[in-house]
Design a protein around this motif. Structure first.
Motif, PDB file in Angstrom:
ATOM      1  N   ALA B  80     -11.674   7.836  -5.204  1.00 56.80           N
ATOM      2  CA  ALA B  80     -11.052   8.171  -4.036  1.00 56.80           C
ATOM      3  C   ALA B  80     -10.486   9.361  -3.995  1.00 56.80           C
ATOM      4  O   ALA B  80      -9.244   9.319  -4.903  1.00 56.80           O
ATOM      5  CB  ALA B  80     -10.404   6.927  -3.376  1.00 56.80           C
ATOM      6  N   PRO B  81     -10.385  10.485  -3.415  1.00 59.03           N
ATOM      7  CA  PRO B  81      -9.493  11.449  -3.581  1.00 59.03           C
ATOM      8  C   PRO B  81      -7.969  11.131  -3.118  1.00 59.03           C
ATOM      9  O   PRO B  81      -7.068  11.707  -3.759  1.00 59.03           O
ATOM     10  CB  PRO B  81     -10.078  12.488  -2.430  1.00 59.03           C
ATOM     11  CG  PRO B  81     -11.443  12.313  -2.196  1.00 59.03           C
ATOM     12  CD  PRO B  81     -11.533  10.761  -2.465  1.00 59.03           C
ATOM     13  N   ASP B  82      -8.026  10.162  -2.196  1.00 63.19           N
ATOM     14  CA  ASP B  82      -6.624   9.669  -1.955  1.00 63.19           C
ATOM     15  C   ASP B  82      -6.831   8.205  -1.337  1.00 63.19           C
ATOM     16  O   ASP B  82      -7.564   7.921  -0.573  1.00 63.19           O
ATOM     17  CB  ASP B  82      -6.035  10.521  -0.705  1.00 63.19           C
ATOM     18  CG  ASP B  82      -4.459  10.229  -0.555  1.00 63.19           C
ATOM     19  OD1 ASP B  82      -4.028   9.608  -1.285  1.00 63.19           O
ATOM     20  OD2 ASP B  82      -3.886  11.071   0.305  1.00 63.19           O
ATOM     21  N   PHE B  88      -9.261   3.676   1.547  1.00 69.74           N
ATOM     22  CA  PHE B  88      -9.349   5.253   1.582  1.00 69.74           C
ATOM     23  C   PHE B  88      -8.242   5.718   2.577  1.00 69.74           C
ATOM     24  O   PHE B  88      -8.231   5.555   3.766  1.00 69.74           O
ATOM     25  CB  PHE B  88     -10.633   5.728   2.043  1.00 69.74           C
ATOM     26  CG  PHE B  88     -11.710   5.095   0.975  1.00 69.74           C
ATOM     27  CD1 PHE B  88     -11.879   5.733  -0.188  1.00 69.74           C
ATOM     28  CD2 PHE B  88     -12.476   4.134   1.395  1.00 69.74           C
ATOM     29  CE1 PHE B  88     -12.800   5.441  -1.073  1.00 69.74           C
ATOM     30  CE2 PHE B  88     -13.497   3.716   0.464  1.00 69.74           C
ATOM     31  CZ  PHE B  88     -13.697   4.242  -0.618  1.00 69.74           C
ATOM     32  N   ARG B  89      -7.514   6.857   2.178  1.00 71.82           N
ATOM     33  CA  ARG B  89      -6.408   7.519   3.086  1.00 71.82           C
ATOM     34  C   ARG B  89      -7.047   8.970   3.468  1.00 71.82           C
ATOM     35  O   ARG B  89      -7.469   9.560   2.568  1.00 71.82           O
ATOM     36  CB  ARG B  89      -5.192   7.729   1.984  1.00 71.82           C
ATOM     37  CG  ARG B  89      -4.021   8.168   3.070  1.00 71.82           C
ATOM     38  CD  ARG B  89      -2.631   8.233   2.021  1.00 71.82           C
ATOM     39  NE  ARG B  89      -2.038   9.096   2.642  1.00 71.82           N
ATOM     40  CZ  ARG B  89      -0.814   8.893   3.422  1.00 71.82           C
ATOM     41  NH1 ARG B  89      -0.862   7.362   3.455  1.00 71.82           N
ATOM     42  NH2 ARG B  89       0.175   9.683   3.781  1.00 71.82           N
ATOM     43  N   VAL B  90      -6.765   9.178   4.778  1.00 73.09           N
ATOM     44  CA  VAL B  90      -7.244  10.412   5.203  1.00 73.09           C
ATOM     45  C   VAL B  90      -6.115  10.765   6.352  1.00 73.09           C
ATOM     46  O   VAL B  90      -5.298  10.011   6.674  1.00 73.09           O
ATOM     47  CB  VAL B  90      -8.569  10.482   5.992  1.00 73.09           C
ATOM     48  CG1 VAL B  90      -9.855   9.986   5.028  1.00 73.09           C
ATOM     49  CG2 VAL B  90      -8.631   9.290   7.272  1.00 73.09           C
ATOM     50  N   LYS B  91      -6.134  12.250   6.654  1.00 72.69           N
ATOM     51  CA  LYS B  91      -5.405  12.550   7.793  1.00 72.69           C
ATOM     52  C   LYS B  91      -5.728  11.937   9.035  1.00 72.69           C
ATOM     53  O   LYS B  91      -6.878  11.435   9.326  1.00 72.69           O
ATOM     54  CB  LYS B  91      -5.367  13.999   7.847  1.00 72.69           C
ATOM     55  CG  LYS B  91      -4.811  14.730   6.645  1.00 72.69           C
ATOM     56  CD  LYS B  91      -4.297  16.203   6.925  1.00 72.69           C
ATOM     57  CE  LYS B  91      -3.344  16.585   5.545  1.00 72.69           C
ATOM     58  NZ  LYS B  91      -3.779  17.784   5.169  1.00 72.69           N
ATOM     59  N   ALA B  92      -4.898  12.144   9.919  1.00 75.39           N
ATOM     60  CA  ALA B  92      -4.827  11.407  11.359  1.00 75.39           C
ATOM     61  C   ALA B  92      -6.433  11.655  11.942  1.00 75.39           C
ATOM     62  O   ALA B  92      -6.574  12.920  11.942  1.00 75.39           O
ATOM     63  CB  ALA B  92      -3.900  11.772  12.212  1.00 75.39           C
ATOM     64  N   VAL B  93      -6.981  10.873  12.273  1.00 78.70           N
ATOM     65  CA  VAL B  93      -8.279  11.018  13.209  1.00 78.70           C
ATOM     66  C   VAL B  93      -8.030  11.565  14.703  1.00 78.70           C
ATOM     67  O   VAL B  93      -8.749  12.648  14.723  1.00 78.70           O
ATOM     68  CB  VAL B  93      -9.230   9.577  13.134  1.00 78.70           C
ATOM     69  CG1 VAL B  93     -10.497   9.915  13.846  1.00 78.70           C
ATOM     70  CG2 VAL B  93      -9.451   9.334  11.573  1.00 78.70           C
ATOM     71  N   GLU B  95      -5.970  13.697  16.795  1.00 81.13           N
ATOM     72  CA  GLU B  95      -5.058  14.610  16.956  1.00 81.13           C
ATOM     73  C   GLU B  95      -4.308  14.764  17.946  1.00 81.13           C
ATOM     74  O   GLU B  95      -4.793  14.443  19.073  1.00 81.13           O
ATOM     75  CB  GLU B  95      -5.443  15.936  16.467  1.00 81.13           C
ATOM     76  CG  GLU B  95      -6.016  15.985  14.868  1.00 81.13           C
ATOM     77  CD  GLU B  95      -6.974  17.113  14.496  1.00 81.13           C
ATOM     78  OE1 GLU B  95      -7.317  18.019  15.368  1.00 81.13           O
ATOM     79  OE2 GLU B  95      -7.736  17.151  13.572  1.00 81.13           O
TER      80      GLU B  95
END
Lengths: 483, 96
Positions: B80-82, B88-93, B95
């Protein structure tokens, strides 16, 4: 004879008699790889430590009398095939640092057989290309002329075998990616029937067309490799639940009475005269060996290229949607989630991959689906019917593999359609799902040419039988590039 | 068959590919040229021809409905990149 020039069958005999060890073979090939990589660049990742461990284990197994037909044989694996704990890039920046947590079924089968893994082989990014120039890490060079391409997409797999950097390799073939490089590098390559070999752990390009298959310097070696990797796999629901024959038993040398069809449509406009001459001479020899030659027609052949360039990009655009930098692979920073995804994909996929994703997305998009994708699937039926009808007349087909010999690096990179035409004789076979075997058939302008034998579904045995008889009647397989 | 710049922009958006302006134009010309070759298919009579989506002739391949082992969580997350815990962590879906 240098160790790297042995065939798998010869190496097997020497290993079993205790004349050489797998460690010796492996060390000889690792040396050969080190010496040639600066010139050829066949490998993306080398695994010398793993190879020597496996070689030691193989030597113990041979001593204990438990060897399989491939125990202790050093092989290479195309980098689109997943290997546990060994980096797998698919020739793409997107997966530059990806270390898979599992093995492809074909890799598990090789491991069970006790083979030695030398490393992961160079390829066009995500198996899209016919020259290896689409590798994000730099292309492979043709061992017969290093100013020329080895073909693609399994160019590293073909070059490594031709140059003695592996005794055999695995590749994948979606539209010709095993057969075209086998022809351009002067070795044997087999695309098995769709479903003959498990696709579990092949990073998918076009799921209805992809198939994994072997490269080696002789038909017998390819038969040994196929026997090991073929068979039903519960992890691939499209794999066929059929027994795997003893392919070596079909290498009788006797092809009398077989009917070999020659499809006129495969001698395409623009084919190099030297290539056509080599193929026609090979077909004459097959006739002299006792087969009956029959002119046949596959009338929808000319539609294979446009059908392929709808279906393969459509399937690729959906398969490659998984590369979004969320769960694996590289992620580029951006202003928000979607900006990150679009930047990652836009910047890290290479030009050809972007082009095919765009083409496939367009063909599947609302308003164009019926005109492109649906129509292509209908014409695919007509192409498949051509083959079904021809099997009532002949046992197999003989045709050219590529219309040209290996071309110069850079010659076709600016013209996608010219590059696509390189696969015009191999694409129909994937659309129909039938097997295709390429055997070297001599040289044109000092560059290798390949005869393509095309068979009924799951009748690889007849292709191997005819290919072997032709091969043993010639000496092409004994010639090596001077490197 | 010539695509418009607007069509190419729309397809790039659907495909989630950020392309530079000069590449949009190059892509437009190359895709148009490939589509010209594909036009050949419009001449084929496909009346009453069924589609081929796959060549195995298999239908509804199922397995026994039994629990088997699958990839451990840490192995699945290892690339996982983050990540955050077991996710798995991603930026807010969504916005603002």
């Amino acid at each position: 004879m240098a160790l790297h020039e042995l065939t798998i069958a010869e190496a097997r005999a020497q290993l079993d008699r205790g004349e050489i060890t797998s460690v010796q073979l492996t060390e000889a090939l690792l040396e050969r790889i080190s010496a040639l990589e600066p010139t050829l660049h066949s490998y993306l990742t080398q695994t010398p430590e793993l190879a020597l461990q496996q070689a030691q284990a193989a030597d113990e197994r041979i001593k204990a009398g438990n060897a399989s037909s491939l125990t202790g044989i050093p092989l290479g694996i195309k980098d689109v095939i997943v290997t546990k704990d060994v980096r797998t890039t698919c020739g793409s920046k997107v997966l530059e640092n990806w270390v898979p947590p599992y093995d492809a079924t074909v890799v598990s089968k090789l491991n069970e057989a006790g083979t030695v893994t030398l490393g992961k082989l160079n390829m066009d990014e995500f198996a899209m290309g016919s020259s290896n120039e689409n590798s994000a890490f730099g292309g492979t060079r043709n061992p017969w002329d290093t100013e020329r391409v080895p073909g693609g997409s399994s160019g590293g797999s073909a070059a490594a075998v031709a140059a003695g950097q592996a005794f055999g390799t695995l590749g994948t073939d979606t539209g010709g990616s095993i057969r075209q490089p086998a022809a351009l590098c002067g070795i044997v390559g087999l695309k098995p029937t769709y479903g003959r070999v498990s696709r579990y752990g092949l990073v998918a390009f076009a799921s209805s067309l992809d198939q994994c298959g072997p490269f080696a310097r002789t038909v017998e070696d390819v038969a040994l490799l196929l026997e090991t990797i073929a068979g039903h796999d519960p992890k691939d629901s499209t794999s066929a639940n059929l027994p795997v024959p003893d392919y070596r038993a079909s290498l009788t040398g006797d092809i009398r009475g077989l009917k070999v069809g020659v499809p006129s449509e495969y001698f395409v406009e623009g084919m190099e005269p030297g290539v056509e001459k080599a193929v026609r001479t090979a077909i004459e020899q097959i006739k002299d060996l006792g087969a009956e030659i029959v002119e046949v027609s596959l009338p929808h052949t000319k539609y294979a290229l446009p059908v392929y360039y709808i279906i393969a990009p459509a399937e690729c655009s959906t398969n490659l949607a998984r590369f979004d930098g969320v769960r694996y692979g590289v992620r580029l920073e951006g202003k928000g989630l979607f900006d990150e995804i679009e930047s990652t994909r836009g910047q890290l996929f290479g030009a050809e991959v972007r082009r095919r994703i765009m083409l496939g997305t367009y063909a599947l998009s609302s308003g164009y689906y019926d005109a492109y994708y649906r129509r292509a699937q209908q014409v695919r039926t007509l192409i498949r019917r051509d083959f079904q009808e021809v099997w009532s007349k002949v046992d197999l087909l003989a045709a050219p593999t590529s219309p040209t010999v290996a071309f110069k690096i850079g010659e076709k990179t600016d013209d996608p359609v010219a590059m696509y035409l390189s696969d015009v004789c191999t694409l129909p076979i994937n659309l129909a799902g039938v097997p295709g075997l390429v055997v070297p058939c001599g040289f044109s302008d000092n560059l290798p040419t390949g005869l393509q034998l095309i068979g009924k579904p799951f009748d690889e045995a007849t292709l191997l039988r005819v290919g072997h008889a032709y091969e043993q009647n010639n000496t092409w397989y004994k010639q090596h590039p001077s490197l | 068959m010539s695509l418009t710049p607007e069509q190419v922009r729309q397809v790039a958006h659907l495909a989630r590919l950020k392309l530079a302006d000069d590449e949009m134009e190059r892509m437009r010309l190359q895709l148009s040229s490939i589509l010209d070759h594909i036009e050949l298919l419009q001449a084929v009579d496909v009346t009453d021809v069924p589609i081929t989506a796959q060549v195995t002739d298999l239908t509804n391949v199922t397995r026994v409905d039994a629990v088997t082992s699958s990839l451990p969580v840490d192995a699945a997350l290892a690339n996982a990149p983050d990540r955050q815990g077991d996710y798995f962590r991603v930026k807010a879906v969504f916005e603002e």
